[in-house]
Design an enzyme around this catalytic site. Structure first.
Site, PDB file in Angstrom:
ATOM      1  N   ASN A 171       0.849  -1.183   0.000  1.00 19.73           N
ATOM      2  CA  ASN A 171       0.000   0.000   0.000  1.00 19.73           C
ATOM      3  C   ASN A 171       0.892   1.244   0.000  1.00 19.73           C
ATOM      4  O   ASN A 171       1.848   1.328   0.776  1.00 19.73           O
ATOM      5  CB  ASN A 171      -0.912   0.005   1.231  1.00 19.73           C
ATOM      6  CG  ASN A 171      -1.928  -1.127   1.183  1.00 19.73           C
ATOM      7  OD1 ASN A 171      -2.424  -1.480   0.113  1.00 19.73           O
ATOM      8  ND2 ASN A 171      -2.230  -1.720   2.328  1.00 19.73           N
ATOM      9  N   GLY A 216      -4.547   2.877   1.607  1.00 17.62           N
ATOM     10  CA  GLY A 216      -4.642   2.002   2.767  1.00 17.62           C
ATOM     11  C   GLY A 216      -3.377   1.898   3.587  1.00 17.62           C
ATOM     12  O   GLY A 216      -3.320   1.117   4.538  1.00 17.62           O
ATOM     13  N   GLN A 217      -2.349   2.686   3.244  1.00 17.92           N
ATOM     14  CA  GLN A 217      -1.119   2.609   4.041  1.00 17.92           C
ATOM     15  C   GLN A 217      -1.341   3.288   5.386  1.00 17.92           C
ATOM     16  O   GLN A 217      -1.781   4.444   5.444  1.00 17.92           O
ATOM     17  CB  GLN A 217       0.055   3.267   3.298  1.00 17.92           C
ATOM     18  CG  GLN A 217       1.388   3.062   4.014  1.00 17.92           C
ATOM     19  CD  GLN A 217       2.582   3.647   3.257  1.00 17.92           C
ATOM     20  OE1 GLN A 217       2.430   4.316   2.230  1.00 17.92           O
ATOM     21  NE2 GLN A 217       3.778   3.392   3.777  1.00 17.92           N
ATOM     22  N   HIS A 243       6.552  -1.962   3.639  1.00 19.31           N
ATOM     23  CA  HIS A 243       6.264  -3.340   4.029  1.00 19.31           C
ATOM     24  C   HIS A 243       5.513  -4.058   2.929  1.00 19.31           C
ATOM     25  O   HIS A 243       4.629  -3.489   2.295  1.00 19.31           O
ATOM     26  CB  HIS A 243       5.477  -3.414   5.349  1.00 19.31           C
ATOM     27  CG  HIS A 243       4.267  -2.544   5.385  1.00 19.31           C
ATOM     28  ND1 HIS A 243       4.329  -1.183   5.606  1.00 19.31           N
ATOM     29  CD2 HIS A 243       2.947  -2.826   5.215  1.00 19.31           C
ATOM     30  CE1 HIS A 243       3.110  -0.677   5.572  1.00 19.31           C
ATOM     31  NE2 HIS A 243       2.243  -1.657   5.334  1.00 19.31           N
ATOM     32  N   HIS A 261       3.002  -7.028   2.245  1.00 23.09           N
ATOM     33  CA  HIS A 261       2.052  -7.984   2.815  1.00 23.09           C
ATOM     34  C   HIS A 261       2.100  -9.256   1.968  1.00 23.09           C
ATOM     35  O   HIS A 261       2.074  -9.180   0.731  1.00 23.09           O
ATOM     36  CB  HIS A 261       0.613  -7.468   2.704  1.00 23.09           C
ATOM     37  CG  HIS A 261       0.283  -6.244   3.480  1.00 23.09           C
ATOM     38  ND1 HIS A 261      -0.406  -6.280   4.674  1.00 23.09           N
ATOM     39  CD2 HIS A 261       0.503  -4.934   3.237  1.00 23.09           C
ATOM     40  CE1 HIS A 261      -0.602  -5.049   5.118  1.00 23.09           C
ATOM     41  NE2 HIS A 261      -0.063  -4.210   4.264  1.00 23.09           N
TER      42      HIS A 261
HETATM   43  P1  AMP Z   1      -0.694  -0.942   5.846  1.00 22.59           P
HETATM   44  O1  AMP Z   1      -2.139  -0.682   6.156  1.00 22.59           O
HETATM   45  O2  AMP Z   1      -0.434  -1.417   4.439  1.00 22.59           O
HETATM   46  O3  AMP Z   1       0.180   0.233   6.231  1.00 22.59           O
HETATM   47  O4  AMP Z   1      -0.286  -2.172   6.732  1.00 22.59           O
HETATM   48  C1  AMP Z   1       0.130  -2.052   8.052  1.00 22.59           C
HETATM   49  C2  AMP Z   1      -0.067  -3.398   8.664  1.00 22.59           C
HETATM   50  O5  AMP Z   1       0.658  -3.451   9.872  1.00 22.59           O
HETATM   51  C3  AMP Z   1      -1.526  -3.708   9.003  1.00 22.59           C
HETATM   52  O6  AMP Z   1      -1.944  -4.867   8.297  1.00 22.59           O
HETATM   53  C4  AMP Z   1      -1.505  -3.905  10.509  1.00 22.59           C
HETATM   54  O7  AMP Z   1      -2.390  -4.902  10.945  1.00 22.59           O
HETATM   55  C5  AMP Z   1      -0.059  -4.257  10.759  1.00 22.59           C
HETATM   56  N1  AMP Z   1       0.421  -3.968  12.092  1.00 22.59           N
HETATM   57  C6  AMP Z   1       0.230  -2.832  12.810  1.00 22.59           C
HETATM   58  N2  AMP Z   1       0.854  -2.927  13.995  1.00 22.59           N
HETATM   59  C7  AMP Z   1       1.450  -4.138  14.028  1.00 22.59           C
HETATM   60  C8  AMP Z   1       2.241  -4.821  14.998  1.00 22.59           C
HETATM   61  N3  AMP Z   1       2.558  -4.274  16.189  1.00 22.59           N
HETATM   62  N4  AMP Z   1       2.686  -6.066  14.701  1.00 22.59           N
HETATM   63  C9  AMP Z   1       2.374  -6.633  13.518  1.00 22.59           C
HETATM   64  N5  AMP Z   1       1.665  -6.038  12.561  1.00 22.59           N
HETATM   65  C10 AMP Z   1       1.185  -4.806  12.816  1.00 22.59           C
END
Ligand code: AMP
Length: 113
Positions: free
Chosen positions: A86, A92-93, A99, A101
């Site tokens: 994202n 959706g970021q 990162h 997914h």
């Molecule tokens: P995005 O929405 O693409 O920025 O993805 C961020 C992702 O990080 C989401 O899917 C969250 O569920 C995940 N996330 C947030 N905090 C944590 C955490 N402490 N450990 C693991 N994943 C996390």
């Protein structure tokens, strides 16, 4: 590594995570709010704010993220999986540290909602 970046804190061990793989360049860990039976993230240890900030010198680690992600997916028993990056809030970021997914273990619709 910025002090207030959530994923930098995970890299530094200040916030726990279920790690799946780690080396000098990348870290993989399970997503805390999985959107599929298997959902994990692969991140560079270098703080890069997102896909739009990837520079030529990051190309090697970017490729490594894909290789490592695939190897974990195979070990996790999801030979068919989806890769998502994202870029930006409207896409959706929510965490502004690059990162990847990887999701699998259920049928995934296309196009995504
Ligand atoms: P995005 O929405 O693409 O920025 O993805 C961020 C992702 O990080 C989401 O899917 C969250 O569920 C995940 N996330 C947030 N905090 C944590 C955490 N402490 N450990 C693991 N994943 C996390």
């Amino acid at each position: 590594m910025p002090d207030n970046c959530l994923f930098c804190k995970i890299i530094r061990g200040e916030i726990p995570a279920e790690k799946l793989y780690e080396d000098d360049d990348v870290l993989a860990f399970r997503d805390i709010a999985p959107q599929a039976p298997t959902h994990f993230l692969v991140i560079p240890k270098k703080h890069i704010k997102g896909p739009e900030a990837v520079q030529p010198e990051d190309e090697q680690v970017f490729g490594k993220m894909m290789r490592v992600g695939n190897e974990i997916a195979q070990k996790e028993g999801i030979p068919h999986f989806r890769v998502v990056f994202n870029n930006g809030a409207e896409a959706g970021q929510t965490v502004f540290h690059l990162h990847m997914h990887i999701l699998g273990g259920r049928a995934l619709n296309w196009p995504p909602g």
